[in-house]
Structure formats: C-alpha cells, structure tokens
Design a protein around this motif. Structure first.
Motif, PDB file in Angstrom:
ATOM      1  N   VAL A 198      19.021   0.966   3.088  1.00  0.00           N
ATOM      2  CA  VAL A 198      19.057   2.043   2.097  1.00  0.00           C
ATOM      3  C   VAL A 198      20.309   2.889   2.307  1.00  0.00           C
ATOM      4  O   VAL A 198      20.630   3.264   3.431  1.00  0.00           O
ATOM      5  CB  VAL A 198      17.808   2.942   2.196  1.00  0.00           C
ATOM      6  N   VAL A 199      20.999   3.156   1.213  1.00  0.00           N
ATOM      7  CA  VAL A 199      22.123   4.087   1.246  1.00  0.00           C
ATOM      8  C   VAL A 199      21.674   5.338   0.491  1.00  0.00           C
ATOM      9  O   VAL A 199      21.429   5.291  -0.713  1.00  0.00           O
ATOM     10  CB  VAL A 199      23.386   3.483   0.586  1.00  0.00           C
ATOM     11  N   LEU A 200      21.505   6.428   1.220  1.00  0.00           N
ATOM     12  CA  LEU A 200      21.039   7.676   0.615  1.00  0.00           C
ATOM     13  C   LEU A 200      22.248   8.467   0.157  1.00  0.00           C
ATOM     14  O   LEU A 200      23.119   8.809   0.951  1.00  0.00           O
ATOM     15  CB  LEU A 200      20.233   8.473   1.646  1.00  0.00           C
ATOM     16  N   GLY A 216      14.082   2.030   4.855  1.00  0.00           N
ATOM     17  CA  GLY A 216      15.108   1.056   5.190  1.00  0.00           C
ATOM     18  C   GLY A 216      15.098   0.673   6.665  1.00  0.00           C
ATOM     19  O   GLY A 216      14.732   1.481   7.518  1.00  0.00           O
ATOM     20  N   ASP A 217      15.492  -0.571   6.947  1.00  0.00           N
ATOM     21  CA  ASP A 217      15.629  -0.999   8.346  1.00  0.00           C
ATOM     22  C   ASP A 217      16.659  -0.104   9.012  1.00  0.00           C
ATOM     23  O   ASP A 217      16.541   0.244  10.177  1.00  0.00           O
ATOM     24  CB  ASP A 217      16.094  -2.457   8.416  1.00  0.00           C
ATOM     25  N   VAL A 218      17.692   0.224   8.243  1.00  0.00           N
ATOM     26  CA  VAL A 218      18.691   1.192   8.704  1.00  0.00           C
ATOM     27  C   VAL A 218      18.879   2.187   7.559  1.00  0.00           C
ATOM     28  O   VAL A 218      19.052   1.784   6.414  1.00  0.00           O
ATOM     29  CB  VAL A 218      20.036   0.502   9.033  1.00  0.00           C
ATOM     30  N   LEU A 253      20.355  15.797   9.117  1.00  0.00           N
ATOM     31  CA  LEU A 253      19.283  14.808   9.233  1.00  0.00           C
ATOM     32  C   LEU A 253      19.616  13.747  10.277  1.00  0.00           C
ATOM     33  O   LEU A 253      18.736  13.227  10.948  1.00  0.00           O
ATOM     34  CB  LEU A 253      19.024  14.158   7.875  1.00  0.00           C
ATOM     35  N   LEU A 254      20.915  13.456  10.424  1.00  0.00           N
ATOM     36  CA  LEU A 254      21.345  12.503  11.453  1.00  0.00           C
ATOM     37  C   LEU A 254      21.037  13.091  12.836  1.00  0.00           C
ATOM     38  O   LEU A 254      20.485  12.426  13.706  1.00  0.00           O
ATOM     39  CB  LEU A 254      22.847  12.221  11.318  1.00  0.00           C
ATOM     40  N   ASP A 260      20.034   7.171  10.233  1.00  0.00           N
ATOM     41  CA  ASP A 260      20.633   6.495  11.390  1.00  0.00           C
ATOM     42  C   ASP A 260      22.147   6.616  11.434  1.00  0.00           C
ATOM     43  O   ASP A 260      22.733   6.743  12.495  1.00  0.00           O
ATOM     44  CB  ASP A 260      20.254   5.008  11.357  1.00  0.00           C
ATOM     45  N   ILE A 261      22.765   6.553  10.269  1.00  0.00           N
ATOM     46  CA  ILE A 261      24.231   6.554  10.218  1.00  0.00           C
ATOM     47  C   ILE A 261      24.687   7.407   9.033  1.00  0.00           C
ATOM     48  O   ILE A 261      24.099   7.323   7.956  1.00  0.00           O
ATOM     49  CB  ILE A 261      24.781   5.111  10.023  1.00  0.00           C
TER      50      ILE A 261
END
Ligand code: ZN
Length: 301
Positions: A198-200, A216-218, A253-254, A260-261
């Motif tokens: 997922v790209v937020l 998302g997995d990431v 949030l990170l 995650d990234i």
C-alpha cells in the motif's frame, strides 16, 4: 476630465490590476506558495521544486510514474448501480457523479491497471482524489475486488495507492459494506501468496484507512501525507486537548509505528520493485553490483 477618466484611469488600472494566471499553465504550491510552471511540475512528478512538497497526483500520472516506461493497460471497472439510494443533499448524487466524471475523465474514484513493474507483472489500484474526494462507494469497492482478482489471476503483486476522504456518504450503509468487501480482496491476494503493498498518499482517511489501506505487507507513505481515521479537529474537540505537532502526518506515523517507510515520490518506483523482489524471492539475493538487497529488512535480534 474625460480624457483622464476614460483613458488614463483604465490604463493605470490595467497596469496595477493583478493579472489572472491561466490555471492550466501555472500551479501554486500549497505549501510554499511559489508558482510552478506545469511542465516543470510534470517533469518533477508533481513535487514542488522549491520546497519538496508532494502535491496530489492524478491517478493517470501515478500509473505512468510507476509502471515500466509508463506503459499500462487499464481494466474496465465492474458495472454497479449508480445511485442505489436515490440520494439527494444540496444536489442530486447523480449530478455530483456526472460532474466528477466530466472533470476527471474517470468513471469512478479509482483506476485499476496492470502492466510490468521492474520486468514482472503487477496490478495497481490507484485513487483519484479529484473524483468526489476519492470516496469509496460500491463502485470503488467492486473495482478494488476486481483488482485483487486480476492480481491472483496473473500471479502478480497488488499495489494499492490510496488518496481518499473515506466512505461515500451518498451511498450510506452500502459504502460502509465496502470495508469488509475490500478486506476480503486483500485476503484473496494473501491466500494466493502474493505481495500486497500500500502506498498511502495525501490524504488517506476514514473508511479507506479503516480497511484495505492499513493491511499492506509493507505500508509506504509519501512525505507529509495526512493519514488518519478521524481528522485532527474532530479529535481535538472530542478529547479537549491540543494534539502534538505533525500529528497524523506520515513522518509522525513512521515514528509511532503506523507506517513502515516514508518514501520520496522520486524513489517510489524503485522501492516497490525492490520490495516485491524481496517478498517474492524469500532468499537473500545479491543484485550483482555488490549492493545488499536485504538491507531494507532490519536484522533480527
Ligand atoms: Zn513549494
């Protein structure tokens, strides 16, 4: 006096008056306020060249940015009932839909496409915030399910790019039903052993955050993106407390483990290719140039 009022004054006014800037040629950065020429903005993938602010990216541009050589095939979205509740607030829901369709050239607030990403097949479902605030109704939910099905069929990873104000109010309870529906889509992809990333992007909120966007997995986020369930103002009013600086922003949030990234838009494509490579070939692989491809994964204690 006539000569002064009829000739000199209008000329002076024209000199002083602010000239209207054609909207399609120049865009004002919503962060630093600088004007950016449209060509420069496009070449810089809608990132402000002055302050690095990530402006909202239309779905079409997003797909072109991510897929190899910008080439992809869109799929036709499943047909759904356009206005199931015959909803009307200040205007009819069907009118709002038509207006959004005319303005964005899209049928719904989501675009599903497949193509090659780093030389292997991938499916991307990207939101268009310009289309009714990227809200999720039955049409968007069905499109997401179609994307998940396509990923399983093609044995390809699924990438969701979210930009949404949440559930589509005009569809009432039916829009809320899209939360479990999209989660089922994610589970289908997972059951097939395929990566789901997922790209937020700015903003991701409400029902979309509360469903597939957080699974998302990431979880990758764009810099400065607001990602939340309820907005900061609502929370402040409810708990009657001042919220910390940068609350609900990607970087915050990170730091607090929700994403995650945080990736710059320029690096997003390479990052996705790298992550998919890691998730699909579980063994550590060397890319051949001495670079350690496992570097992204933190070492286990
Ligand atoms: Zn700027």
């Amino acid at each position: 006096m006539n000569w002064l009022t009829n000739f000199v004054r209008p000329k002076l006014r024209a000199l002083v008056a602010r000239k209207e800037v054609p909207e399609n040629l120049w865009r004002k950065c919503s962060s630093c306020g600088q004007m950016i020429f449209h060509r420069e903005l496009e070449a810089n993938f809608y990132v402000c060249p002055h302050c690095d602010y990530h402006l909202r990216l239309p779905a079409k541009e997003r797909l072109a940015l991510l897929f190899d050589e910008g080439k992809y095939q869109r799929i036709e979205l499943p047909k759904t009932v356009a206005d199931p509740l015959k909803f009307r607030d200040l205007r009819r829901y069907t009118e709002r839909l038509k207006e959004s369709q005319g303005r964005t050239g899209e049928n719904e607030a989501i675009v599903v496409a497949h193509g090659m990403l780093g030389g292997s097949a991938a499916v991307i479902a990207a939101f268009d915030f310009e289309f009714m605030g990227g809200s999720m109704g039955v049409g968007v939910g069905s499109a997401f399910l179609a994307a998940a099905k396509l990923a399983v069929l093609q044995d390809a990873p699924l990438i969701a790019v979210s930009a949404s104000g949440g559930a589509r109010m005009q569809e009432g309870i039916l829009s809320l039903m899209q939360l479990p529906r999209t989660v089922i889509g994610v589970e289908d992809v997972r059951a097939a052993g395929l990566p789901y990333l997922v790209v937020l992007t700015d903003p991701t909120s409400g029902g979309v955050t509360a469903s597939f966007a957080m699974l998302g997995d990431v979880a990758i986020a764009e810099p400065g993106a607001i990602i939340c369930f309820a907005g900061a103002r609502v929370i402040e009013k409810t708990i009657k407390e001042k919220l910390p600086e940068g609350f609900q922003r990607a970087e915050y949030l990170l730091e607090h483990g929700m994403v995650d990234i945080v990736s710059h838009r320029r690096d997003l494509r390479a990052l996705l290719i790298r992550l998919i490579g890691l998730l699909r070939n579980r063994k550590p692989v060397s890319s051949g140039n001495g670079e350690d491809r496992t570097a992204l994964i933190p070492a286990r204690p």
